[in-house]
Design a protein around this motif. Structure first.
Motif, PDB file in Angstrom:
ATOM      1  N   UNK A 125      -7.190   0.596   7.574  1.00 49.38           N
ATOM      2  CA  UNK A 125      -6.765   1.821   7.079  1.00 49.38           C
ATOM      3  C   UNK A 125      -8.055   2.828   6.778  1.00 49.38           C
ATOM      4  N   UNK A 126      -9.106   2.241   6.572  1.00 53.09           N
ATOM      5  CA  UNK A 126     -10.426   2.889   6.238  1.00 53.09           C
ATOM      6  C   UNK A 126     -11.034   3.430   7.770  1.00 53.09           C
ATOM      7  N   UNK A 127     -10.639   3.094   8.816  1.00 49.14           N
ATOM      8  CA  UNK A 127     -11.009   3.315   9.744  1.00 49.14           C
ATOM      9  C   UNK A 127     -10.234   4.214  10.901  1.00 49.14           C
ATOM     10  N   UNK A 128      -9.750   3.706  11.985  1.00 49.43           N
ATOM     11  CA  UNK A 128     -10.114   2.247  12.359  1.00 49.43           C
ATOM     12  C   UNK A 128     -11.576   1.896  12.947  1.00 49.43           C
ATOM     13  N   UNK A 129     -12.121   0.742  12.763  1.00 47.67           N
ATOM     14  CA  UNK A 129     -13.302   0.572  13.440  1.00 47.67           C
ATOM     15  C   UNK A 129     -13.398   0.300  15.113  1.00 47.67           C
ATOM     16  N   UNK A 130     -14.481   1.067  15.307  1.00 47.89           N
ATOM     17  CA  UNK A 130     -14.695   0.811  16.916  1.00 47.89           C
ATOM     18  C   UNK A 130     -15.345  -0.642  17.215  1.00 47.89           C
ATOM     19  N   UNK A 131     -14.719  -1.538  17.930  1.00 47.88           N
ATOM     20  CA  UNK A 131     -14.997  -2.801  18.131  1.00 47.88           C
ATOM     21  C   UNK A 131     -15.163  -3.068  19.656  1.00 47.88           C
ATOM     22  N   UNK A 132     -16.439  -3.825  19.778  1.00 50.53           N
ATOM     23  CA  UNK A 132     -16.760  -4.257  21.137  1.00 50.53           C
ATOM     24  C   UNK A 132     -16.856  -5.664  21.046  1.00 50.53           C
ATOM     25  N   UNK A 133     -16.148  -6.349  22.037  1.00 48.36           N
ATOM     26  CA  UNK A 133     -15.992  -7.792  22.048  1.00 48.36           C
ATOM     27  C   UNK A 133     -17.166  -8.571  22.842  1.00 48.36           C
ATOM     28  N   UNK A 134     -17.346  -9.623  22.706  1.00 48.12           N
ATOM     29  CA  UNK A 134     -18.362 -10.487  23.443  1.00 48.12           C
ATOM     30  C   UNK A 134     -17.552 -11.863  23.585  1.00 48.12           C
ATOM     31  N   UNK A 145      -8.991  -6.041  25.026  1.00 47.00           N
ATOM     32  CA  UNK A 145      -8.941  -4.840  24.806  1.00 47.00           C
ATOM     33  C   UNK A 145      -7.359  -4.682  24.340  1.00 47.00           C
ATOM     34  N   UNK A 146      -6.534  -5.476  24.731  1.00 50.57           N
ATOM     35  CA  UNK A 146      -5.329  -5.370  24.235  1.00 50.57           C
ATOM     36  C   UNK A 146      -5.330  -5.568  22.509  1.00 50.57           C
ATOM     37  N   UNK A 147      -6.132  -6.403  22.189  1.00 47.27           N
ATOM     38  CA  UNK A 147      -6.330  -6.427  20.666  1.00 47.27           C
ATOM     39  C   UNK A 147      -7.007  -5.148  19.979  1.00 47.27           C
ATOM     40  N   UNK A 148      -7.434  -4.513  20.673  1.00 51.93           N
ATOM     41  CA  UNK A 148      -7.984  -3.134  20.193  1.00 51.93           C
ATOM     42  C   UNK A 148      -9.499  -2.826  20.549  1.00 51.93           C
ATOM     43  N   UNK A 149     -10.273  -3.877  21.264  1.00 50.27           N
ATOM     44  CA  UNK A 149     -11.706  -3.392  21.565  1.00 50.27           C
ATOM     45  C   UNK A 149     -11.750  -2.034  22.573  1.00 50.27           C
ATOM     46  N   UNK A 150     -12.895  -1.609  22.550  1.00 51.31           N
ATOM     47  CA  UNK A 150     -13.053  -0.413  23.271  1.00 51.31           C
ATOM     48  C   UNK A 150     -13.803  -1.044  24.507  1.00 51.31           C
ATOM     49  N   UNK A 151     -14.566  -1.835  24.348  1.00 51.06           N
ATOM     50  CA  UNK A 151     -15.377  -2.457  25.538  1.00 51.06           C
ATOM     51  C   UNK A 151     -15.467  -4.047  25.533  1.00 51.06           C
ATOM     52  N   UNK A 152     -15.667  -4.637  26.281  1.00 53.11           N
ATOM     53  CA  UNK A 152     -16.016  -6.010  26.335  1.00 53.11           C
ATOM     54  C   UNK A 152     -17.193  -6.434  27.159  1.00 53.11           C
ATOM     55  N   UNK A 153     -17.919  -7.399  26.675  1.00 53.42           N
ATOM     56  CA  UNK A 153     -19.226  -7.665  27.138  1.00 53.42           C
ATOM     57  C   UNK A 153     -19.125  -9.341  27.475  1.00 53.42           C
ATOM     58  N   UNK A 154     -19.850  -9.626  28.417  1.00 55.54           N
ATOM     59  CA  UNK A 154     -19.766 -11.206  28.581  1.00 55.54           C
ATOM     60  C   UNK A 154     -21.193 -11.658  28.319  1.00 55.54           C
ATOM     61  N   UNK A 155     -21.353 -13.044  27.902  1.00 57.49           N
ATOM     62  CA  UNK A 155     -22.745 -13.587  27.622  1.00 57.49           C
ATOM     63  C   UNK A 155     -23.776 -13.786  28.856  1.00 57.49           C
ATOM     64  N   UNK A 156     -23.162 -13.330  29.855  1.00 57.26           N
ATOM     65  CA  UNK A 156     -24.112 -13.511  31.018  1.00 57.26           C
ATOM     66  C   UNK A 156     -24.795 -11.984  31.372  1.00 57.26           C
ATOM     67  N   UNK A 157     -24.280 -11.102  30.529  1.00 57.62           N
ATOM     68  CA  UNK A 157     -24.640  -9.784  30.700  1.00 57.62           C
ATOM     69  C   UNK A 157     -26.137  -9.487  30.398  1.00 57.62           C
ATOM     70  N   UNK A 158     -26.834  -8.707  31.191  1.00 51.41           N
ATOM     71  CA  UNK A 158     -28.405  -8.404  30.745  1.00 51.41           C
ATOM     72  C   UNK A 158     -28.334  -7.619  29.471  1.00 51.41           C
TER      73      UNK A 158
END
Length: 455
Positions: A125-134, A145-158
């Motif tokens: 309610x106080x946002x919504x927060x911008x969330x990036x997932x890893x 992204x279906x849960x609400x993340x604006x972007x997704x990063x993998x742990x192999x990303x530089x």
């Protein structure tokens, strides 16, 4: 990007859009590269400042590596870290405006827990927060992204790509302002997840739950005592609380409080394990209590108070009944507001005490299953039961549906196994076993009452 990769990664090259002649540490009038220690209020007139990122990761190595990576980039600032979803929810609820973006390691420690946190923050309610997932791989991208993340990063990303994505992500827009507490000074605001009911609103809600049913039950007590020759229809006692309670919520909390309550009442899409526990825990406790009573020399109480078909019928009917009556009050209105004022375990105990005292007339009305049970013993049973159901509800993101299933299973199982019968040995066995179960849950969750494995 493993923990080791994160630890070794350093942002050495300045992003292309930054002029080469800029010094590595700009003066304060150039806030897009303000030093990490610079207070947030020291900004230039344009309002530019680093993006404040809150990191949520169960693995301490990943958490530390991400924190190091963020603080090494002038465009970013570390707003804080959390190990669990519950810790993140509490921290972000206290100061939502101090965070621009939340970076969530989806293994928290399970993917289900990570998705649940992303979903909650994306609807805050106080946002919504911008969330990036890893995550570990790109397979988590679609679900995150279906849960609400604006972007997704993998742990192999530089590491350089990670910081670039974080720097370009949109900042959280706090569109919902936390309302001021009535009678409080201008600097006192309420930043909790649950809409307030105003001064005295919670007391009015409790009265709405107590007064109507008690009038029904007291009419039966008066008839049994010979004071008058009539009684109100007892089957309507529970339903009599619903409209007064909803009216209090509407008048004192307005549309936000009604929307919040409706969301809790309709939140049925939770982990199947939550439903399995809501059904299984009361059955296990009831069976164990009957077994202890038999071991102490009692005759088997199973089926004496209620048949198995009757218990199953009660389970089906009771789920809907409790969803719209008792659980609407206890876990839909009272619990979430107490959880914002005190520790989770304390809130569960207070709800248990209120819940137990509410049953007082039922212990005295002839013909009720609870008739004849000792008040102190009943409170001793209800308080740990409140802890158990609170853990399930909190784990299921406030779902009152799960609470209703537990409540109906609790009544059905304890009736079929004879726990609330005339022989009180199964009852006292249930008291002891319930306290042991509640103590185990409190210890395992360190008082937070969140069972991460079934989120």
């Amino acid at each position: 990007m493993s923990a080791a990769t994160l630890s070794s990664g350093r942002v050495q090259d300045r992003p292309p859009h930054q002029p080469e002649h800029q010094p590595e540490h700009q003066p304060e009038h150039q806030p897009e590269h303000q030093p990490e220690h610079q207070p947030e209020h020291q900004q230039d007139p344009s309002g530019a400042r680093p993006i404040r990122i809150f990191v949520v990761a169960h693995d301490v190595r990943v958490r530390a590596s991400l924190a190091s990576l963020i603080t090494a980039d002038d465009r970013l600032a570390l707003a804080g870290t959390a190990r669990t979803g519950e810790e993140a929810r509490r921290t972000l609820t206290l100061a939502p405006a101090s965070v621009d973006l939340v970076l969530v390691d989806i293994a928290l420690p399970t993917r289900a827990a990570g998705h649940a946190l992303i979903h909650d923050l994306a609807e805050h309610p106080a946002g919504p927060f911008t969330v990036v997932s890893l995550g570990f791989d790109t397979a988590d991208d679609r679900s995150a992204r279906a849960s609400g993340a604006v972007a997704h990063l993998t742990k192999s990303t530089a590491p350089e790509e990670i910081t670039t994505v974080l720097a370009r992500a949109p900042r959280t827009s706090h569109t919902t302002t936390a309302p001021a507490l009535p009678g409080a000074g201008p600097s006192t605001v309420r930043s909790g997840l649950t809409p307030p009911l105003g001064r005295g609103g919670l007391v009015l809600a409790v009265l709405a739950v107590f007064v109507p049913p008690w009038l029904f039950w007291l009419s039966a007590l008066g008839q049994s005592a010979g004071w008058w020759g009539w009684r109100l229809p007892q089957g309507a006692a529970l339903w009599s609380m619903t409209l007064p309670l909803v009216a209090v919520i509407a008048v004192r909390g307005g549309r936000p409080a009604l929307v919040d309550l409706w969301g809790r009442l309709t939140r049925w899409r939770v982990s199947p394990w939550a439903y399995a526990a809501a059904l299984g825990v009361p059955v296990l406790l009831g069976a164990a209590s009957a077994g202890v009573a038999v071991a102490l020399g009692a005759q088997s109480p199973v089926g004496q108070l209620m048949s198995l078909p009757g218990a199953l019928t009660y389970l089906a009917y009771g789920t809907g009944l409790f969803l719209l009556t008792e659980e609407l009050a206890w876990r839909g209105v009272l619990l979430p507001r107490l959880q914002e004022r005190m520790a989770p375990l304390a809130a569960a105990v207070v709800v248990g005490l209120v819940w137990g005292l509410w049953h007082l007339p039922l212990l005295l009305v002839p013909g009720q299953h609870d008739h004849g049970l000792p008040l102190l013993g009943f409170l001793l049973l209800i308080v740990p039961t409140s802890v158990l159901v609170t853990a399930l509800v909190t784990t299921a993101r406030g779902s009152v549906v799960v609470a209703a299933v537990f409540h109906a299973a609790f009544d059905a199982a304890y009736s079929w196994f004879g726990v609330v019968g005339t022989d009180h040995r199964p009852f006292w066995a249930a008291v002891v076993l319930s306290w042991l179960a509640a103590a185990a849950v409190a210890a395992l969750t360190r008082g937070r009452l969140v069972l991460g494995s079934i989120r």
